[in-house]
Design a protein around this motif. Structure first.
Motif, short mmCIF file in Angstrom:
data_model
loop_
_atom_site.label_atom_id
_atom_site.label_comp_id
_atom_site.label_asym_id
_atom_site.label_seq_id
_atom_site.Cartn_x
_atom_site.Cartn_y
_atom_site.Cartn_z
N ILE B 137 0.86 -1.18 0.00
CA ILE B 137 0.00 0.00 0.00
C ILE B 137 0.89 1.23 0.00
O ILE B 137 1.75 1.38 0.88
CB ILE B 137 -0.88 0.05 1.25
N PHE B 138 0.69 2.10 -0.91
CA PHE B 138 1.47 3.35 -1.00
C PHE B 138 2.96 3.08 -0.87
O PHE B 138 3.68 3.77 -0.16
CB PHE B 138 1.06 4.36 0.08
N GLY B 139 3.43 2.01 -1.46
CA GLY B 139 4.87 1.74 -1.46
C GLY B 139 5.38 1.08 -0.19
O GLY B 139 6.57 0.81 -0.08
N ALA B 140 4.51 0.84 0.80
CA ALA B 140 4.99 0.17 2.01
C ALA B 140 4.46 -1.26 2.00
O ALA B 140 3.31 -1.50 1.65
CB ALA B 140 4.51 0.90 3.25
N ARG B 141 5.32 -2.20 2.35
CA ARG B 141 4.86 -3.60 2.40
C ARG B 141 4.35 -3.90 3.80
O ARG B 141 5.09 -3.82 4.77
CB ARG B 141 6.00 -4.53 2.06
N LEU B 142 3.09 -4.22 3.91
CA LEU B 142 2.50 -4.46 5.22
C LEU B 142 1.91 -5.86 5.23
O LEU B 142 1.40 -6.32 4.23
CB LEU B 142 1.37 -3.48 5.47
N PRO B 143 1.99 -6.53 6.36
CA PRO B 143 1.23 -7.77 6.47
C PRO B 143 -0.27 -7.44 6.40
O PRO B 143 -0.71 -6.45 6.99
CB PRO B 143 1.60 -8.31 7.85
N LEU B 144 -0.97 -8.26 5.68
CA LEU B 144 -2.41 -8.05 5.52
C LEU B 144 -3.09 -7.99 6.88
O LEU B 144 -4.02 -7.23 7.13
CB LEU B 144 -2.98 -9.20 4.70
N LEU B 145 -2.52 -8.79 7.79
CA LEU B 145 -3.09 -8.89 9.13
C LEU B 145 -3.14 -7.54 9.83
O LEU B 145 -4.13 -7.19 10.47
CB LEU B 145 -2.24 -9.86 9.94
N GLN B 146 -2.03 -6.78 9.65
CA GLN B 146 -1.96 -5.48 10.30
C GLN B 146 -3.11 -4.59 9.82
O GLN B 146 -3.77 -3.92 10.60
CB GLN B 146 -0.62 -4.84 9.96
N LEU B 147 -3.30 -4.64 8.51
CA LEU B 147 -4.35 -3.83 7.92
C LEU B 147 -5.71 -4.24 8.48
O LEU B 147 -6.53 -3.41 8.88
CB LEU B 147 -4.31 -4.05 6.41
N ILE B 148 -5.91 -5.57 8.53
CA ILE B 148 -7.21 -6.06 9.00
C ILE B 148 -7.41 -5.71 10.47
O ILE B 148 -8.51 -5.34 10.90
CB ILE B 148 -7.31 -7.57 8.77
N THR B 149 -6.30 -5.80 11.25
CA THR B 149 -6.39 -5.42 12.66
C THR B 149 -6.92 -4.00 12.80
O THR B 149 -7.86 -3.75 13.55
CB THR B 149 -5.00 -5.46 13.31
N ILE B 150 -6.32 -3.11 12.02
CA ILE B 150 -6.71 -1.70 12.15
C ILE B 150 -8.16 -1.51 11.70
O ILE B 150 -8.96 -0.87 12.39
CB ILE B 150 -5.75 -0.83 11.33
N ILE B 151 -8.48 -2.14 10.57
CA ILE B 151 -9.85 -1.97 10.07
C ILE B 151 -10.85 -2.56 11.05
O ILE B 151 -11.87 -1.94 11.38
CB ILE B 151 -10.00 -2.64 8.68
N ALA B 152 -10.54 -3.75 11.57
CA ALA B 152 -11.47 -4.40 12.50
C ALA B 152 -11.64 -3.55 13.76
O ALA B 152 -12.76 -3.38 14.26
CB ALA B 152 -10.94 -5.78 12.88
N THR B 153 -10.53 -2.99 14.25
CA THR B 153 -10.64 -2.17 15.45
C THR B 153 -11.53 -0.96 15.19
O THR B 153 -12.39 -0.62 16.00
CB THR B 153 -9.25 -1.70 15.90
N MET B 154 -11.29 -0.32 14.05
CA MET B 154 -12.12 0.83 13.71
C MET B 154 -13.58 0.43 13.67
O MET B 154 -14.46 1.11 14.21
CB MET B 154 -11.72 1.41 12.35
N ALA B 155 -13.86 -0.71 13.02
CA ALA B 155 -15.24 -1.17 12.90
C ALA B 155 -15.84 -1.41 14.29
O ALA B 155 -16.96 -0.99 14.58
CB ALA B 155 -15.29 -2.44 12.07
N ILE B 156 -15.03 -2.05 15.16
CA ILE B 156 -15.54 -2.34 16.51
C ILE B 156 -15.83 -1.03 17.24
O ILE B 156 -16.88 -0.87 17.87
CB ILE B 156 -14.51 -3.17 17.30
N LEU B 157 -14.90 -0.08 17.11
CA LEU B 157 -15.08 1.18 17.83
C LEU B 157 -16.31 1.91 17.34
O LEU B 157 -17.11 2.42 18.13
CB LEU B 157 -13.83 2.06 17.68
N ILE B 158 -16.47 1.95 16.00
CA ILE B 158 -17.64 2.65 15.46
C ILE B 158 -18.91 1.94 15.89
O ILE B 158 -19.88 2.56 16.35
CB ILE B 158 -17.55 2.75 13.92
N GLY B 159 -18.88 0.61 15.80
CA GLY B 159 -20.05 -0.17 16.19
C GLY B 159 -20.43 0.06 17.64
O GLY B 159 -21.60 0.28 17.99
#
Lengths: 360, 301
Positions: B137-159
């Motif tokens: 993503i944007f030139g940085a190699r990230l584990p997919l897991l990290q991305l999902i962690t962040i997205i899931a946390t955001m979803a939990i917080l919003i929920g």
């Protein structure tokens, strides 16, 4: 032991204010530390008479825990602020005594980062234990200056941070503390008397602090913080005094524990020791010196009995042994039950004394 | 740079979720729940079949993810509610110190229960292995897991925010957090609210277990302890009882850890956590009531 309910020494000082007889408070309350010391001396004497080696070691553990719990009581009991950090000071004390007593040749190979003068030093264990207590006291003074300005739960969690901080530093500063690997070569003291003396000294320190001006002011602040500060009690200062005294007692306990097992690792002095000592204090009764000591004796007996069951008890031809881990589970459950029945601990705020004739 | 940002966010997510679980319970019953970390560990082990071998025998871990996730969340919520019914209900009127020690003891019981069933050896598990592949993503190699962690946390917080703001139950819970006895007088059912808080907090513990378990790939009975310590600290810096503060402080702690990891000289890096704890004490000195002071926690004379 005749346990008769008496008020906390605070009630005594109100009376003494009218006609201040010399040492009247001391005379009235000294029976508590004497009775508690007699209890410990009795246990020790029984141990010496049976002459059993494993039993000897068990009672040494009990006496060391008495020092820890009394140390905790000095701060927690008098101030009412729960502290999770005190085992950190025990850790400081244990490593201090290791630095001072290990054979210089072993020390320079195992802990090369120590300063030259410390590498050359080799003290007898009791001098080292006293110095370790002073070292822990100074550390408590430094941390306490910062922590005692906080109040209530914030202070409790901050002491937790102190414990974690000490543990992180001692686990990683390889050249001075040997990192997470254990430091060996601390002279092991197998006779029981030094530990008995340590425990009795700790009890008397706690008593002297409790009836001192500072201790009385601190307990007043614990029970009625607003009234106390309105009457001119400087709460952070009195808390700091108790924190330093209790830190020093914890350091002494840590040093003696190091001498009783001969090895130290940072994780010896971490969450599980914190949990054991705190639970002994709370089960016995947080606000009472007698409660602390009795809590140690009772829970230690319980732990020992459970360990014995875990090792296996012969019943008829088969041995009955509990699965591993059940000891801790049973301990936890018993603690929860005691606390559910007596939320302020077995002793509450009371101390053991002799029955008094003229009460009024 | 982006890498650091994502590291900070994903570590912060864990701390924030942990802090939220503790703050929820503290809000309604002034209990600092030390057993939370062991609920996390329990959720990880719920995926394994009880055995004392070093090799993990997968049990529920084989489920497809759409069954796995609810299963773990339910485990956490169930255990947490069970703790409330069996133990904490008896301590409603006890002082905070007694409750703290009780929760400590309860956590101990859960941990050694796990030890009895699974032994103390850490076991390697592969939880949702597809997630460990890197993405760009944007030139940085990230584990997919990290991305999902962040997205899931955001979803939990919003929920969770929506739940607390929009539903009747959420309203009751916020009212109870602010002034419990007043809320009861106005018809909020105490048991229901407290059990709800425990269930939510347990489900959050389940979420942490999923994320942490798939990040580290091991199941260890001690694994809850380190997160929990940080989560506690986050709850206090955030202002006890304040949910927003807990989340904010969780992310701040994550960011502080990651930034110090990068900024500190190599010799001082092992001491990173010590620096973080030191920073925590500093923050508490300047704001003893926490970053966002919760209403209703200040004692009245």
């Amino acid at each position: 032991m005749s346990a008769v309910v008496s008020e906390t020494p605070l009630a005594g000082v109100v009376k003494a204010a009218k006609k201040p007889a010399r040492f009247s408070l001391a005379r009235r309350t000294i029976i508590t530390p004497i009775l508690l010391s007699l209890l410990l001396i009795a246990i020790t004497l029984i141990t010496v008479m049976t002459g059993s080696r494993p039993f000897n070691q068990t009672v040494i553990d009990v006496l060391v825990r008495v020092i820890f719990v009394v140390g905790l009581y000095i701060f927690i009991g008098n101030s009412g602020v729960l502290s999770f950090g005190h085992v950190g000071f025990a850790c400081l004390g244990a490593y201090a005594t290791a630095w001072l007593t290990i054979n210089p040749i072993m020390k320079s190979s195992a802990l090369p980062g120590l300063p030259e003068w410390l590498l050359q030093t080799r003290l007898p264990y009791w001098e080292a234990a006293v110095l370790a207590a002073l070292f822990a006291g100074v550390a408590a003074l430094i941390f306490g200056r910062v922590l005692m300005r906080l109040s209530g739960i914030a202070a409790s969690i901050a002491t937790f941070a102190v414990l974690a901080m000490i543990n992180t530093i001692y686990s990683n500063w390889d050249s001075v503390t040997g990192g997470t690997s254990s430091v060996v070569g601390i002279p092991i003291i197998r006779t029981i008397w030094p530990y008995l003396i340590g425990a009795v000294v700790a009890i008397f320190i706690a008593w002297a602090h409790a009836i001192s001006r500072s201790g009385l002011a601190l307990r007043a602040a614990r029970d009625e913080p607003i009234a106390a500060s309105a009457s001119g009690v400087d709460i952070p200062k009195e808390r700091l005094v108790a924190f330093v005294v209790s830190g020093a007692v914890m350091g002494l306990g840590g040093a003696l524990m190091a001498h009783s097992i001969g090895v130290v690792t940072p994780d010896t002095f971490y969450l599980s020791l914190t949990f054991t000592t705190l639970s002994m204090l709370v089960v016995g009764g947080m606000g009472s010196l007698s409660g602390g000591v009795i809590g140690v004796v009772l829970l230690s007996a319980l732990i020992q009995a459970l360990r014995w069951l875990e090792a296996g008890v012969p019943i008829g031809e088969s041995t009955f042994a509990m699965p591993k881990g059940l000891q801790e589970i049973a301990l936890g459950i018993i603690m929860i039950v005691i606390l559910a029945l007596r939320p302020s601990g077995l002793m509450g705020n009371r101390e053991v004394t002799l029955p008094r004739r003229n009460r009024g | 740079m982006l890498q650091i940002l994502f590291d900070a966010l994903s570590l912060g997510s864990l701390y924030a979720l942990g802090a939220l679980g503790i703050a929820l319970i503290f809000g309604v019953m002034r209990l600092v729940n030390f057993a939370h970390g062991d609920v996390i560990a329990f959720c990880v082990f719920a995926l394994l079949w009880p055995s004392t071998d070093a090799m993990a025998i997968v049990f529920a871990g084989q489920l497809p993810w759409y069954l796995l996730v609810p299963f773990v969340l339910l485990c956490g919520a169930g255990l947490s509610v069970l703790c409330e019914i069996v133990v904490f209900r008896r301590f409603r009127k006890a002082n905070p110190a007694t409750m703290m020690i009780t929760s400590f003891a309860l956590g101990f019981v859960i941990r050694y229960f796990l030890l009895m069933l699974y032994s103390s050896r850490p076991k390697s598990i592969s939880l949702l292995p597809t997630l460990s592949q890197p993405v760009e993503i944007f030139g940085a190699r990230l584990p997919l897991l990290q991305l999902i962690t962040i997205i899931a946390t955001m979803a939990i917080l919003i929920g969770l925010t929506l739940f607390l703001r929009q539903t009747r139950f959420g309203l009751e819970m916020r009212a109870a957090a602010e002034n419990f006895s007043m809320a009861r007088m106005l018809g909020v059912r105490a048991n229901r609210v407290i059990m709800g808080a425990f269930a939510l907090s347990g489900a959050l513990a389940g979420a942490i277990a999923l994320i942490f378990g798939s990040q580290t790939g091991t199941a260890d009975i001690q694994m809850g302890a380190s997160i929990m310590l940080m989560a506690f600290i986050a709850t206090v810096i955030g202002g006890l009882g304040s949910l927003g503060g807990a989340v904010l402080a969780g992310f701040l702690l994550g960011a502080a850890s990651v930034v110090m990891q990068v900024m500190l000289p190599v010799d001082a890096r092992p001491f990173r956590d010590a620096f973080v704890y030191g920073a925590v004490i500093l923050v508490l000195l300047f704001r003893p009531q926490g970053l966002i002071a919760a209403r209703g926690t200040k004692e009245r004379v």
